[in-house]
Scaffold this motif. Structure first.
Motif, short mmCIF file in Angstrom:
data_model
loop_
_atom_site.label_atom_id
_atom_site.label_comp_id
_atom_site.label_asym_id
_atom_site.label_seq_id
_atom_site.Cartn_x
_atom_site.Cartn_y
_atom_site.Cartn_z
N PRO A 74 6.56 4.37 15.52
CA PRO A 74 7.00 5.33 16.19
C PRO A 74 6.05 6.52 16.42
CG PRO A 74 8.21 5.46 14.05
CD PRO A 74 7.17 4.11 14.17
N ALA A 75 5.82 7.32 17.26
CA ALA A 75 4.90 8.42 17.61
C ALA A 75 5.81 9.52 16.71
CB ALA A 75 5.02 8.68 18.87
N ASP A 76 4.86 10.55 16.48
CA ASP A 76 5.52 11.44 15.46
C ASP A 76 6.56 12.32 16.12
OD1 ASP A 76 3.44 11.00 13.69
OD2 ASP A 76 2.11 12.61 14.49
N SER A 77 6.52 12.52 17.26
CA SER A 77 8.00 13.35 18.03
C SER A 77 9.03 12.46 17.88
CB SER A 77 7.60 13.44 19.39
OG SER A 77 7.24 12.58 20.13
N VAL A 78 8.97 11.07 18.14
CA VAL A 78 9.95 10.33 17.70
C VAL A 78 10.24 10.09 16.25
CG1 VAL A 78 10.91 7.74 18.15
CG2 VAL A 78 9.73 9.17 20.17
N ARG A 79 9.33 10.08 15.41
CA ARG A 79 9.65 9.90 14.09
C ARG A 79 10.55 11.04 13.52
NH1 ARG A 79 8.22 6.22 9.86
NH2 ARG A 79 9.51 6.94 8.17
N LYS A 80 10.22 12.21 14.05
CA LYS A 80 10.95 13.46 13.76
C LYS A 80 12.78 13.25 13.99
CE LYS A 80 7.23 16.68 13.90
NZ LYS A 80 6.67 17.52 14.74
#
Length: 109
Positions: free
Chosen positions: A86-92
């Motif tokens: 997951p991209a960082d924005s999605v991981r958050k």
């Protein structure tokens, strides 16, 4: 903000099914992605289902619903379920929702 229409590419390798989602997951396109994944999941009944989120930059609660629903369906038929990159924005968003307590999240290059 204009969102990018999401699409899913599904590939099979042995008993594994990889669903690569491209674009943003919101209310408007989560339904279409869900139907495509579910159709193949029930046809193929893979040993493992992986959702590759590396090309998803934005996801709202519909994306969480998409993930949790696929996890539930996979569990019903005995299929292992994993989220990939997951991209960082999605991981958050995944972290805030506590998804990692229930679903395996892998990071691979």
């Amino acid at each position: 903000m204009q969102t990018q229409t999401a699409r899913v590419s599904i590939s099979l390798g042995g008993n594994d099914m990889l669903c690569s989602i491209h674009g943003d997951i919101d209310h408007h396109n989560a339904r279409v992605i869900r139907m495509q994944i579910d159709d193949e999941l029930y046809k193929q009944r893979p040993r493992k289902l992986t959702l590759d989120l590396s090309r998803v930059e934005f996801m709202d609660s519909s994306g969480l619903g998409l993930i949790l629903g696929r996890f539930s369906k996979a569990s019903e038929i005995g299929t292992e379920f994993t989220l990939l990159n997951p991209a960082d924005s999605v991981r958050k968003i995944l972290d805030v929702a506590g998804i990692a307590r229930v679903i395996k999240i892998e990071r691979k290059k």
